[in-house]
Motif scaffolding. Structure first.
Motif, PDB file in Angstrom:
ATOM      1  N   UNK A 160       4.148   6.991   0.805  1.00  0.00           N
ATOM      2  CA  UNK A 160       4.003   8.169   1.649  1.00  0.00           C
ATOM      3  C   UNK A 160       3.959   9.403   0.767  1.00  0.00           C
ATOM      4  N   UNK A 161       2.894  10.198   0.928  1.00  0.00           N
ATOM      5  CA  UNK A 161       2.792  11.476   0.233  1.00  0.00           C
ATOM      6  C   UNK A 161       2.741  12.572   1.293  1.00  0.00           C
ATOM      7  N   UNK A 162       3.921  12.974   1.743  1.00  0.00           N
ATOM      8  CA  UNK A 162       4.078  13.967   2.797  1.00  0.00           C
ATOM      9  C   UNK A 162       3.381  13.517   4.085  1.00  0.00           C
ATOM     10  N   UNK A 163       2.233  14.102   4.434  1.00  0.00           N
ATOM     11  CA  UNK A 163       1.613  13.795   5.720  1.00  0.00           C
ATOM     12  C   UNK A 163       0.567  12.693   5.639  1.00  0.00           C
ATOM     13  N   UNK A 164       0.590  11.916   4.571  1.00  0.00           N
ATOM     14  CA  UNK A 164      -0.354  10.809   4.424  1.00  0.00           C
ATOM     15  C   UNK A 164       0.403   9.552   4.005  1.00  0.00           C
ATOM     16  N   UNK A 165       0.168   8.475   4.726  1.00  0.00           N
ATOM     17  CA  UNK A 165       0.761   7.183   4.402  1.00  0.00           C
ATOM     18  C   UNK A 165      -0.338   6.257   3.912  1.00  0.00           C
ATOM     19  N   UNK A 166      -0.205   5.757   2.667  1.00  0.00           N
ATOM     20  CA  UNK A 166      -1.246   4.948   2.044  1.00  0.00           C
ATOM     21  C   UNK A 166      -0.714   3.535   1.788  1.00  0.00           C
ATOM     22  N   UNK A 167      -1.363   2.542   2.400  1.00  0.00           N
ATOM     23  CA  UNK A 167      -1.013   1.150   2.155  1.00  0.00           C
ATOM     24  C   UNK A 167      -1.783   0.641   0.944  1.00  0.00           C
ATOM     25  N   UNK A 168      -1.161  -0.247   0.206  1.00  0.00           N
ATOM     26  CA  UNK A 168      -1.812  -0.757  -0.990  1.00  0.00           C
ATOM     27  C   UNK A 168      -2.366  -2.154  -0.733  1.00  0.00           C
ATOM     28  N   UNK A 169      -3.436  -2.459  -1.449  1.00  0.00           N
ATOM     29  CA  UNK A 169      -4.014  -3.804  -1.406  1.00  0.00           C
ATOM     30  C   UNK A 169      -3.206  -4.677  -2.361  1.00  0.00           C
ATOM     31  N   UNK A 170      -2.612  -5.734  -1.852  1.00  0.00           N
ATOM     32  CA  UNK A 170      -1.778  -6.582  -2.702  1.00  0.00           C
ATOM     33  C   UNK A 170      -2.630  -7.420  -3.633  1.00  0.00           C
ATOM     34  N   UNK A 171      -2.011  -7.816  -4.726  1.00  0.00           N
ATOM     35  CA  UNK A 171      -2.721  -8.630  -5.707  1.00  0.00           C
ATOM     36  C   UNK A 171      -3.031 -10.014  -5.150  1.00  0.00           C
ATOM     37  N   UNK A 172      -2.103 -10.546  -4.368  1.00  0.00           N
ATOM     38  CA  UNK A 172      -2.319 -11.863  -3.783  1.00  0.00           C
ATOM     39  C   UNK A 172      -2.862 -11.707  -2.362  1.00  0.00           C
ATOM     40  N   UNK A 173      -3.822 -12.560  -2.014  1.00  0.00           N
ATOM     41  CA  UNK A 173      -4.432 -12.479  -0.693  1.00  0.00           C
ATOM     42  C   UNK A 173      -3.425 -12.828   0.391  1.00  0.00           C
ATOM     43  N   UNK A 174      -3.490 -12.054   1.501  1.00  0.00           N
ATOM     44  CA  UNK A 174      -2.613 -12.332   2.633  1.00  0.00           C
ATOM     45  C   UNK A 174      -3.059 -13.605   3.331  1.00  0.00           C
ATOM     46  N   UNK A 175      -2.116 -14.343   3.878  1.00  0.00           N
ATOM     47  CA  UNK A 175      -2.430 -15.594   4.569  1.00  0.00           C
ATOM     48  C   UNK A 175      -2.206 -15.499   6.074  1.00  0.00           C
ATOM     49  N   UNK A 176      -1.453 -14.492   6.512  1.00  0.00           N
ATOM     50  CA  UNK A 176      -1.245 -14.279   7.944  1.00  0.00           C
ATOM     51  C   UNK A 176      -1.085 -12.786   8.218  1.00  0.00           C
ATOM     52  N   UNK A 177      -1.410 -12.404   9.448  1.00  0.00           N
ATOM     53  CA  UNK A 177      -1.365 -10.985   9.804  1.00  0.00           C
ATOM     54  C   UNK A 177       0.070 -10.539  10.095  1.00  0.00           C
ATOM     55  N   UNK A 178       0.446  -9.415   9.518  1.00  0.00           N
ATOM     56  CA  UNK A 178       1.723  -8.771   9.806  1.00  0.00           C
ATOM     57  C   UNK A 178       1.411  -7.335  10.190  1.00  0.00           C
ATOM     58  N   UNK A 179       1.905  -6.905  11.354  1.00  0.00           N
ATOM     59  CA  UNK A 179       1.512  -5.608  11.893  1.00  0.00           C
ATOM     60  C   UNK A 179       2.599  -4.545  11.705  1.00  0.00           C
ATOM     61  N   UNK A 180       2.143  -3.328  11.450  1.00  0.00           N
ATOM     62  CA  UNK A 180       2.983  -2.135  11.533  1.00  0.00           C
ATOM     63  C   UNK A 180       2.467  -1.286  12.690  1.00  0.00           C
ATOM     64  N   UNK A 181       3.319  -0.386  13.166  1.00  0.00           N
ATOM     65  CA  UNK A 181       2.942   0.473  14.295  1.00  0.00           C
ATOM     66  C   UNK A 181       3.379   1.898  13.990  1.00  0.00           C
ATOM     67  N   UNK A 182       2.416   2.811  13.943  1.00  0.00           N
ATOM     68  CA  UNK A 182       2.693   4.212  13.645  1.00  0.00           C
ATOM     69  C   UNK A 182       2.569   5.026  14.929  1.00  0.00           C
ATOM     70  N   UNK A 183       3.615   5.783  15.260  1.00  0.00           N
ATOM     71  CA  UNK A 183       3.638   6.590  16.482  1.00  0.00           C
ATOM     72  C   UNK A 183       3.774   8.064  16.126  1.00  0.00           C
ATOM     73  N   UNK A 184       2.836   8.864  16.620  1.00  0.00           N
ATOM     74  CA  UNK A 184       2.821  10.308  16.353  1.00  0.00           C
ATOM     75  C   UNK A 184       3.116  11.026  17.664  1.00  0.00           C
TER      76      UNK A 184
END
Length: 395
Positions: A160-184
Protein backbone atom coordinates in the motif's frame (compact mmCIF):
# COMPACT_ATOMS: atom_id res chain seq x y z
CA UNK A 1 -11.79 28.12 -5.73
CA UNK A 2 -13.17 31.38 -7.10
CA UNK A 3 -13.04 33.14 -3.71
CA UNK A 4 -9.26 33.14 -3.72
CA UNK A 5 -9.30 35.87 -6.38
CA UNK A 6 -11.98 37.99 -4.66
CA UNK A 7 -11.35 41.40 -3.14
CA UNK A 8 -13.71 43.06 -0.65
CA UNK A 9 -15.92 44.39 -3.44
CA UNK A 10 -16.27 40.96 -5.03
CA UNK A 11 -17.20 39.40 -1.69
CA UNK A 12 -19.81 42.11 -1.08
CA UNK A 13 -21.45 41.30 -4.43
CA UNK A 14 -21.51 37.52 -3.94
CA UNK A 15 -24.92 35.98 -3.15
CA UNK A 16 -23.54 33.23 -0.93
CA UNK A 17 -21.44 35.71 1.05
CA UNK A 18 -24.44 38.03 1.46
CA UNK A 19 -26.55 35.10 2.66
CA UNK A 20 -23.96 34.33 5.33
CA UNK A 21 -23.86 37.94 6.55
CA UNK A 22 -27.63 38.37 6.80
CA UNK A 23 -28.84 34.80 7.39
CA UNK A 24 -26.05 32.73 8.98
CA UNK A 25 -26.77 29.05 9.45
CA UNK A 26 -24.83 25.86 10.16
CA UNK A 27 -23.93 25.32 6.52
CA UNK A 28 -22.65 28.74 5.48
CA UNK A 29 -21.01 29.38 8.86
CA UNK A 30 -19.03 26.18 8.50
CA UNK A 31 -17.98 27.05 4.95
CA UNK A 32 -16.75 30.57 5.74
CA UNK A 33 -15.10 29.53 8.98
CA UNK A 34 -13.13 26.82 7.18
CA UNK A 35 -12.36 29.21 4.31
CA UNK A 36 -10.78 31.73 6.68
CA UNK A 37 -8.91 28.99 8.52
CA UNK A 38 -7.45 27.70 5.24
CA UNK A 39 -6.72 31.16 3.78
CA UNK A 40 -6.03 33.51 6.72
CA UNK A 41 -4.62 36.19 4.43
CA UNK A 42 -8.22 36.79 3.24
CA UNK A 43 -9.46 37.81 6.71
CA UNK A 44 -9.00 41.57 6.22
CA UNK A 45 -10.91 41.53 2.92
CA UNK A 46 -13.69 39.49 4.49
CA UNK A 47 -13.88 41.89 7.43
CA UNK A 48 -14.22 44.84 5.10
CA UNK A 49 -16.76 43.06 2.92
CA UNK A 50 -18.95 42.15 5.91
CA UNK A 51 -18.89 45.79 7.01
CA UNK A 52 -19.83 46.93 3.54
CA UNK A 53 -22.73 44.49 3.24
CA UNK A 54 -24.12 45.30 6.68
CA UNK A 55 -23.57 49.03 6.24
CA UNK A 56 -25.27 49.22 2.87
CA UNK A 57 -28.29 47.32 4.15
CA UNK A 58 -29.00 49.85 6.91
CA UNK A 59 -31.38 52.09 4.97
CA UNK A 60 -32.30 54.18 7.96
CA UNK A 61 -28.69 55.10 8.57
CA UNK A 62 -27.24 55.61 5.13
CA UNK A 63 -29.76 57.24 2.81
CA UNK A 64 -30.43 57.03 -0.90
CA UNK A 65 -26.91 57.21 -2.35
CA UNK A 66 -25.83 54.11 -0.49
CA UNK A 67 -29.11 52.37 -1.35
CA UNK A 68 -28.50 52.95 -5.04
CA UNK A 69 -24.94 51.70 -4.70
CA UNK A 70 -26.20 48.60 -2.91
CA UNK A 71 -28.61 47.90 -5.76
CA UNK A 72 -25.72 48.19 -8.19
CA UNK A 73 -23.65 45.75 -6.17
CA UNK A 74 -26.47 43.23 -5.99
CA UNK A 75 -27.13 43.38 -9.72
CA UNK A 76 -23.44 43.27 -10.66
CA UNK A 77 -23.65 46.73 -12.31
CA UNK A 78 -20.57 47.91 -10.44
CA UNK A 79 -18.43 45.93 -12.86
CA UNK A 80 -19.66 47.85 -15.89
CA UNK A 81 -19.78 51.16 -14.07
CA UNK A 82 -16.18 50.64 -12.98
CA UNK A 83 -14.84 49.81 -9.55
CA UNK A 84 -13.01 53.12 -8.94
CA UNK A 85 -16.25 54.98 -8.13
CA UNK A 86 -17.34 52.31 -5.67
CA UNK A 87 -13.92 52.16 -4.08
CA UNK A 88 -13.89 55.94 -3.81
CA UNK A 89 -17.25 55.80 -2.06
CA UNK A 90 -15.96 53.04 0.17
CA UNK A 91 -12.94 55.14 1.10
CA UNK A 92 -15.29 57.93 2.14
CA UNK A 93 -16.95 55.52 4.52
CA UNK A 94 -13.60 54.27 5.89
CA UNK A 95 -14.39 55.57 9.34
CA UNK A 96 -17.27 53.08 9.51
CA UNK A 97 -15.01 50.22 8.49
CA UNK A 98 -12.31 51.17 10.96
CA UNK A 99 -14.73 51.33 13.86
CA UNK A 100 -16.94 48.34 13.17
CA UNK A 101 -15.04 45.78 11.07
CA UNK A 102 -13.38 43.94 13.94
CA UNK A 103 -16.56 44.06 15.99
CA UNK A 104 -18.76 42.67 13.21
CA UNK A 105 -16.42 39.83 12.35
CA UNK A 106 -15.92 39.15 16.04
CA UNK A 107 -19.67 38.74 16.46
CA UNK A 108 -19.68 36.36 13.52
CA UNK A 109 -16.96 34.20 15.03
CA UNK A 110 -18.69 34.34 18.42
CA UNK A 111 -21.81 33.01 16.71
CA UNK A 112 -19.86 30.23 15.02
CA UNK A 113 -17.87 29.16 18.07
CA UNK A 114 -20.74 29.26 20.55
CA UNK A 115 -22.90 27.13 18.29
CA UNK A 116 -20.03 24.71 17.82
CA UNK A 117 -20.25 25.03 14.06
CA UNK A 118 -16.51 24.99 13.56
CA UNK A 119 -15.96 22.05 15.87
CA UNK A 120 -15.07 19.21 13.54
CA UNK A 121 -15.18 16.73 16.45
CA UNK A 122 -18.96 17.23 16.55
CA UNK A 123 -19.23 15.67 13.10
CA UNK A 124 -19.72 11.91 12.77
CA UNK A 125 -16.47 9.89 12.76
CA UNK A 126 -14.82 9.62 9.37
CA UNK A 127 -15.63 6.30 7.64
CA UNK A 128 -12.75 3.95 6.87
CA UNK A 129 -11.77 2.00 3.78
CA UNK A 130 -11.60 -1.70 4.65
CA UNK A 131 -9.86 -4.70 3.14
CA UNK A 132 -11.29 -8.14 3.85
CA UNK A 133 -8.74 -10.93 3.34
CA UNK A 134 -9.35 -14.48 2.12
CA UNK A 135 -9.55 -15.77 5.71
CA UNK A 136 -12.41 -13.38 6.50
CA UNK A 137 -10.36 -10.97 8.63
CA UNK A 138 -10.66 -7.23 7.98
CA UNK A 139 -8.06 -4.49 7.96
CA UNK A 140 -8.68 -0.75 8.04
CA UNK A 141 -6.82 1.16 5.35
CA UNK A 142 -5.01 4.28 6.55
CA UNK A 143 -4.75 6.44 3.43
CA UNK A 144 -1.69 8.25 4.77
CA UNK A 145 0.29 5.05 5.33
CA UNK A 146 2.82 3.10 3.30
CA UNK A 147 3.01 -0.54 4.30
CA UNK A 148 3.07 -4.16 3.20
CA UNK A 149 -0.28 -5.94 3.13
CA UNK A 150 -0.01 -9.40 4.64
CA UNK A 151 -2.29 -12.32 5.42
CA UNK A 152 -2.95 -13.48 8.96
CA UNK A 153 -0.15 -16.00 8.47
CA UNK A 154 2.25 -13.21 7.53
CA UNK A 155 2.44 -13.87 3.78
CA UNK A 156 2.90 -10.66 1.79
CA UNK A 157 0.12 -9.90 -0.69
CA UNK A 158 1.16 -6.48 -1.92
CA UNK A 159 2.14 -2.95 -1.05
CA UNK A 160 0.00 0.00 0.00
CA UNK A 161 1.35 3.39 -1.03
CA UNK A 162 -1.12 5.77 0.60
CA UNK A 163 -4.19 5.79 -1.69
CA UNK A 164 -3.03 2.97 -3.96
CA UNK A 165 -2.95 -0.73 -3.14
CA UNK A 166 -0.73 -2.80 -5.45
CA UNK A 167 -0.84 -6.60 -5.51
CA UNK A 168 2.25 -8.44 -6.65
CA UNK A 169 2.52 -11.30 -9.11
CA UNK A 170 3.94 -14.24 -7.18
CA UNK A 171 6.87 -16.21 -8.46
CA UNK A 172 4.96 -19.46 -8.20
CA UNK A 173 1.75 -19.91 -10.16
CA UNK A 174 -1.46 -19.92 -8.14
CA UNK A 175 -3.39 -23.18 -8.10
CA UNK A 176 -6.69 -21.97 -6.61
CA UNK A 177 -8.54 -18.68 -6.35
CA UNK A 178 -8.34 -16.72 -3.11
CA UNK A 179 -10.43 -13.55 -2.94
CA UNK A 180 -9.97 -10.20 -1.22
CA UNK A 181 -12.72 -7.60 -0.89
CA UNK A 182 -12.07 -3.86 -0.88
CA UNK A 183 -14.83 -1.56 0.42
CA UNK A 184 -14.74 2.21 -0.11
CA UNK A 185 -17.29 4.18 1.98
CA UNK A 186 -19.09 7.39 1.08
CA UNK A 187 -16.83 10.42 0.95
CA UNK A 188 -13.77 8.55 -0.32
CA UNK A 189 -12.17 7.04 -3.43
CA UNK A 190 -9.33 4.55 -3.72
CA UNK A 191 -7.07 2.91 -6.30
CA UNK A 192 -6.17 -0.72 -6.75
CA UNK A 193 -3.67 -2.49 -9.00
CA UNK A 194 -4.40 -6.20 -9.42
CA UNK A 195 -1.74 -8.87 -9.72
CA UNK A 196 -2.04 -8.84 -13.54
CA UNK A 197 -1.31 -5.09 -13.66
CA UNK A 198 -4.91 -3.94 -14.22
CA UNK A 199 -5.49 -0.53 -12.61
CA UNK A 200 -8.87 0.14 -10.97
CA UNK A 201 -10.26 3.38 -9.53
CA UNK A 202 -13.06 2.75 -7.01
CA UNK A 203 -15.62 5.48 -6.42
CA UNK A 204 -17.37 6.29 -3.15
CA UNK A 205 -19.80 3.72 -1.81
CA UNK A 206 -18.28 0.84 -3.81
CA UNK A 207 -17.11 -2.69 -3.13
CA UNK A 208 -14.90 -4.86 -5.34
CA UNK A 209 -14.25 -8.57 -4.82
CA UNK A 210 -11.26 -9.92 -6.75
CA UNK A 211 -8.70 -12.76 -6.74
CA UNK A 212 -5.36 -12.15 -5.07
CA UNK A 213 -3.84 -14.07 -8.00
CA UNK A 214 -5.45 -15.03 -11.31
CA UNK A 215 -5.09 -18.63 -12.46
CA UNK A 216 -2.99 -19.40 -15.56
CA UNK A 217 -5.16 -19.80 -18.65
CA UNK A 218 -8.37 -19.03 -16.72
CA UNK A 219 -10.71 -16.01 -17.08
CA UNK A 220 -10.08 -12.96 -14.90
CA UNK A 221 -13.37 -12.24 -13.11
CA UNK A 222 -13.97 -9.44 -10.57
CA UNK A 223 -17.25 -8.61 -8.82
CA UNK A 224 -18.47 -5.04 -8.42
CA UNK A 225 -21.13 -3.31 -6.36
CA UNK A 226 -20.83 0.43 -6.99
CA UNK A 227 -18.76 2.31 -9.53
CA UNK A 228 -15.22 1.81 -10.85
CA UNK A 229 -13.04 2.89 -13.75
CA UNK A 230 -10.91 0.09 -15.21
CA UNK A 231 -7.63 0.16 -17.12
CA UNK A 232 -7.31 -3.52 -17.93
CA UNK A 233 -3.95 -5.13 -18.69
CA UNK A 234 -4.14 -6.83 -22.06
CA UNK A 235 -4.07 -10.63 -22.05
CA UNK A 236 -5.66 -12.41 -25.01
CA UNK A 237 -5.50 -15.78 -23.24
CA UNK A 238 -7.42 -14.65 -20.15
CA UNK A 239 -10.49 -12.49 -20.81
CA UNK A 240 -11.32 -9.96 -18.10
CA UNK A 241 -14.94 -9.71 -16.89
CA UNK A 242 -16.59 -7.24 -14.51
CA UNK A 243 -19.52 -9.07 -12.96
CA UNK A 244 -22.52 -7.14 -11.55
CA UNK A 245 -26.03 -8.22 -10.59
CA UNK A 246 -27.64 -7.06 -13.84
CA UNK A 247 -24.97 -6.89 -16.55
CA UNK A 248 -21.48 -8.27 -17.14
CA UNK A 249 -18.73 -6.52 -19.08
CA UNK A 250 -16.21 -8.65 -20.98
CA UNK A 251 -12.90 -7.16 -22.15
CA UNK A 252 -9.36 -8.12 -23.14
CA UNK A 253 -7.57 -4.80 -22.62
CA UNK A 254 -9.16 -1.33 -22.57
CA UNK A 255 -10.39 1.61 -20.47
CA UNK A 256 -14.00 1.76 -19.34
CA UNK A 257 -16.30 2.76 -16.48
CA UNK A 258 -18.85 0.46 -14.85
CA UNK A 259 -21.64 1.73 -12.57
CA UNK A 260 -23.86 -0.69 -10.70
CA UNK A 261 -25.03 0.39 -7.24
CA UNK A 262 -27.34 -2.30 -5.89
CA UNK A 263 -29.38 0.19 -3.86
CA UNK A 264 -30.03 2.42 -6.89
CA UNK A 265 -31.02 -0.03 -9.62
CA UNK A 266 -28.94 1.57 -12.36
CA UNK A 267 -26.30 -0.44 -14.21
CA UNK A 268 -24.29 0.77 -17.17
CA UNK A 269 -20.90 0.55 -18.85
CA UNK A 270 -19.19 3.48 -20.57
CA UNK A 271 -16.32 2.80 -22.94
CA UNK A 272 -13.44 5.28 -23.11
CA UNK A 273 -10.92 3.30 -25.13
CA UNK A 274 -10.73 -0.08 -26.89
CA UNK A 275 -13.67 -2.45 -27.20
CA UNK A 276 -15.86 -4.29 -24.72
CA UNK A 277 -18.90 -6.52 -24.84
CA UNK A 278 -21.80 -6.60 -22.39
CA UNK A 279 -24.26 -9.39 -21.64
CA UNK A 280 -26.77 -10.54 -19.05
CA UNK A 281 -25.35 -12.59 -16.15
CA UNK A 282 -27.68 -15.52 -16.89
CA UNK A 283 -26.31 -15.81 -20.44
CA UNK A 284 -23.07 -17.52 -21.35
CA UNK A 285 -20.57 -15.22 -22.99
CA UNK A 286 -20.47 -15.97 -26.71
CA UNK A 287 -20.88 -14.20 -30.05
CA UNK A 288 -24.68 -14.43 -29.86
CA UNK A 289 -25.13 -13.07 -26.34
CA UNK A 290 -22.41 -10.40 -26.18
CA UNK A 291 -23.35 -6.93 -27.40
CA UNK A 292 -20.27 -4.90 -28.32
CA UNK A 293 -19.87 -1.17 -27.86
CA UNK A 294 -17.23 1.24 -29.17
CA UNK A 295 -15.56 4.26 -27.51
CA UNK A 296 -18.04 7.04 -26.81
CA UNK A 297 -20.92 4.67 -26.19
CA UNK A 298 -22.83 3.64 -23.10
CA UNK A 299 -24.50 0.28 -22.58
CA UNK A 300 -27.37 0.64 -20.13
CA UNK A 301 -29.37 -2.18 -18.58
CA UNK A 302 -33.02 -1.11 -18.39
CA UNK A 303 -36.35 -2.95 -18.53
CA UNK A 304 -34.56 -6.30 -18.62
CA UNK A 305 -32.65 -5.44 -21.80
CA UNK A 306 -29.42 -3.74 -22.83
CA UNK A 307 -29.69 -0.38 -24.60
CA UNK A 308 -26.69 1.27 -26.29
CA UNK A 309 -26.40 5.03 -26.84
CA UNK A 310 -23.77 7.63 -27.75
CA UNK A 311 -22.65 9.78 -24.81
CA UNK A 312 -20.10 12.28 -23.52
CA UNK A 313 -17.48 10.01 -21.91
CA UNK A 314 -16.07 12.71 -19.65
CA UNK A 315 -19.41 13.06 -17.90
CA UNK A 316 -18.94 9.52 -16.57
CA UNK A 317 -15.20 9.55 -15.89
CA UNK A 318 -14.60 13.04 -14.41
CA UNK A 319 -14.96 11.59 -10.91
CA UNK A 320 -11.59 9.80 -11.29
CA UNK A 321 -9.88 13.20 -11.07
CA UNK A 322 -12.03 14.36 -8.16
CA UNK A 323 -14.42 16.44 -10.26
CA UNK A 324 -18.20 16.51 -9.97
CA UNK A 325 -19.50 16.90 -13.52
CA UNK A 326 -23.21 17.14 -14.22
CA UNK A 327 -24.46 17.36 -17.80
CA UNK A 328 -28.25 17.48 -18.15
CA UNK A 329 -28.52 15.25 -15.08
CA UNK A 330 -31.75 14.89 -13.15
CA UNK A 331 -31.76 16.58 -9.77
CA UNK A 332 -32.47 13.34 -7.90
CA UNK A 333 -29.44 11.68 -9.54
CA UNK A 334 -27.27 14.68 -8.64
CA UNK A 335 -28.36 14.42 -5.01
CA UNK A 336 -27.39 10.73 -4.88
CA UNK A 337 -23.94 11.58 -6.24
CA UNK A 338 -23.56 14.32 -3.64
CA UNK A 339 -24.47 11.85 -0.91
CA UNK A 340 -21.67 9.53 -1.97
CA UNK A 341 -19.11 12.25 -2.65
CA UNK A 342 -19.60 14.12 0.64
CA UNK A 343 -20.75 11.22 2.84
CA UNK A 344 -24.06 12.82 3.80
CA UNK A 345 -27.72 11.85 3.84
CA UNK A 346 -29.96 14.05 1.67
CA UNK A 347 -33.74 13.98 2.12
CA UNK A 348 -35.54 15.71 -0.73
CA UNK A 349 -39.04 16.75 0.31
CA UNK A 350 -39.35 18.95 -2.80
CA UNK A 351 -40.51 16.15 -5.11
CA UNK A 352 -41.34 18.49 -7.99
CA UNK A 353 -37.60 19.16 -8.39
CA UNK A 354 -36.49 15.57 -8.84
CA UNK A 355 -36.78 15.36 -12.63
CA UNK A 356 -35.39 18.83 -13.35
CA UNK A 357 -32.20 18.57 -15.44
CA UNK A 358 -29.15 20.60 -14.45
CA UNK A 359 -25.67 21.18 -15.87
CA UNK A 360 -22.74 22.26 -13.72
CA UNK A 361 -19.27 21.15 -12.64
CA UNK A 362 -17.24 21.43 -9.44
CA UNK A 363 -13.57 20.92 -8.74
CA UNK A 364 -11.96 18.73 -6.11
CA UNK A 365 -12.06 20.48 -2.76
CA UNK A 366 -15.22 22.51 -3.37
CA UNK A 367 -17.36 22.35 -0.24
CA UNK A 368 -20.86 20.90 -0.19
CA UNK A 369 -22.22 24.29 0.89
CA UNK A 370 -20.67 25.92 -2.16
CA UNK A 371 -22.09 23.21 -4.44
CA UNK A 372 -25.60 23.52 -2.98
CA UNK A 373 -25.39 27.30 -3.16
CA UNK A 374 -24.66 27.18 -6.89
CA UNK A 375 -27.26 24.48 -7.60
CA UNK A 376 -29.85 26.67 -5.85
CA UNK A 377 -29.31 29.30 -8.52
CA UNK A 378 -29.97 26.76 -11.27
CA UNK A 379 -32.92 25.09 -9.56
CA UNK A 380 -34.37 27.18 -6.72
CA UNK A 381 -34.82 25.29 -3.45
CA UNK A 382 -34.15 25.69 0.25
CA UNK A 383 -32.22 23.36 2.50
CA UNK A 384 -31.36 22.83 6.14
CA UNK A 385 -28.41 20.91 7.51
CA UNK A 386 -28.38 19.05 10.80
CA UNK A 387 -25.12 17.21 11.36
CA UNK A 388 -24.69 14.84 8.45
CA UNK A 389 -28.28 15.12 7.22
CA UNK A 390 -29.52 17.66 4.67
CA UNK A 391 -33.20 18.29 4.00
CA UNK A 392 -34.27 19.86 0.70
CA UNK A 393 -37.47 21.91 0.85
CA UNK A 394 -39.44 23.98 -1.69
CA UNK A 395 -38.29 27.59 -2.21
Amino acid sequence: MKYLTFDRIDFAADDYFIQWVHHPDAGNNRFWCEFLADYPYKQEEVKAARTLVLGLSEKSSFGSMEDEMWKEIQSGMYKSAGQPSLKKWYKQRSFLTAVTAACILGIGFFFINNLGLSDKEAMPPEPQITLQLQDGSKQAIDESATRTITTGAGRALGQQNKQVLVYKETQQSATELAYNELTVPYGKTFELVLSDGSHIYLNAGSMLRYPVQFLPGQPRDVFLDGEAFFEVAKDNTRPFTVVTDEMNTRVYGTKFNVTSYKNEGNTYTVLAEGSVGVYKPEDKANEKTIQKIVPGQKANFENQKIVVEDINVYKYTAWTSGELYFLNDRFDIILRKLERHYNVKINNTYKASEKEQLTSSFKEGDSLELVLGILKKLQPFNYERSGNTITITPP
